[in-house]
Design a protein around this motif. Structure first.
Motif, short mmCIF file in Angstrom:
data_model
loop_
_atom_site.label_atom_id
_atom_site.label_comp_id
_atom_site.label_asym_id
_atom_site.label_seq_id
_atom_site.Cartn_x
_atom_site.Cartn_y
_atom_site.Cartn_z
N ASN A 94 1.54 -3.67 -2.29
CA ASN A 94 0.40 -3.64 -1.49
C ASN A 94 -0.95 -3.52 -2.11
O ASN A 94 -1.86 -4.29 -1.74
N ASP A 95 -1.02 -2.64 -3.09
CA ASP A 95 -2.42 -2.28 -3.34
C ASP A 95 -2.39 -1.61 -4.71
O ASP A 95 -1.07 -1.12 -5.26
N VAL A 96 -3.31 -1.19 -5.33
CA VAL A 96 -3.60 -0.40 -6.27
C VAL A 96 -4.48 0.98 -5.92
O VAL A 96 -5.48 0.91 -5.33
N THR A 97 -4.02 2.05 -6.18
CA THR A 97 -4.65 3.36 -5.79
C THR A 97 -5.02 4.30 -6.93
O THR A 97 -4.02 4.45 -7.84
N LEU A 98 -6.45 4.59 -7.16
CA LEU A 98 -6.51 5.19 -8.26
C LEU A 98 -7.28 6.65 -7.83
O LEU A 98 -7.92 6.62 -6.74
N THR A 99 -6.84 7.76 -8.43
CA THR A 99 -7.04 8.95 -8.13
C THR A 99 -7.76 9.81 -9.14
O THR A 99 -7.03 9.88 -10.26
#
Length: 161
Positions: A94-99
């Motif tokens: 669904n997406d790319v998540t950066l933390t």
């Protein structure tokens, strides 16, 4: 898939060089300077121009290469705080998540215009000038790297603007 990474200075500098040389205007400039320098060398050999002309084009070539190869990548690396952070990145369908310690950023796949693979990184481009580097050595094994490559191909190549 979740990966954790920080950046290696030498690898980032090399990635920035790749980025600059993929820019059409930089490539055209380098080609033109090379053509004029070669033409000046030939004309100097044929004694059609003075040595100063050849020296001028050679100096231009050296200055251009110094700026593109050394000065520009190093100045961008020094100015950007991004390259000093620790990251956790989740890549899914669904997406790319950066933390980071500063917060969380979600990017749907439609946000990316293209990706380029270089020896050390996947360059995820938002537009022609802004991109995010994902280090290949952050992946646990080659299989995870290949799965990510396939996911990037599926999700990003159709988003060309």
């Amino acid at each position: 898939m979740t990966i954790s990474f920080s950046y290696d200075r030498k690898q980032v500098i090399q990635a920035l060089r790749y980025h600059f040389f993929t820019r059409v205007e930089i490539r055209i400039l380098v080609i033109l300077i090379n053509v004029f320098t070669i033409a000046a060398a030939v004309l100097l050999y044929l004694k059609k121009i003075q040595p100063f002309s050849f020296l001028l084009f050679s100096t231009l070539w050296m200055a251009l290469m110094l700026v593109i190869w050394r000065i520009l990548p190093n100045s961008i690396y020094k100015r950007s705080h991004t390259f000093r952070d620790e990251f956790m990145m989740t890549i899914n369908e669904n997406d790319v998540t950066l933390t980071t310690e500063r917060g969380v950023q979600h990017w749907p796949w439609q946000r990316f215009s293209k990706f380029i693979e270089t020896p050390y990184f996947f360059h995820l481009y938002f537009d022609n000038r802004s991109f995010f580097l994902v280090p290949k050595d952050a992946f646990a094994n080659i299989t995870d790297q290949q799965e990510t490559r396939e996911l990037l191909r599926r999700k990003i190549t159709n988003n060309s603007r």
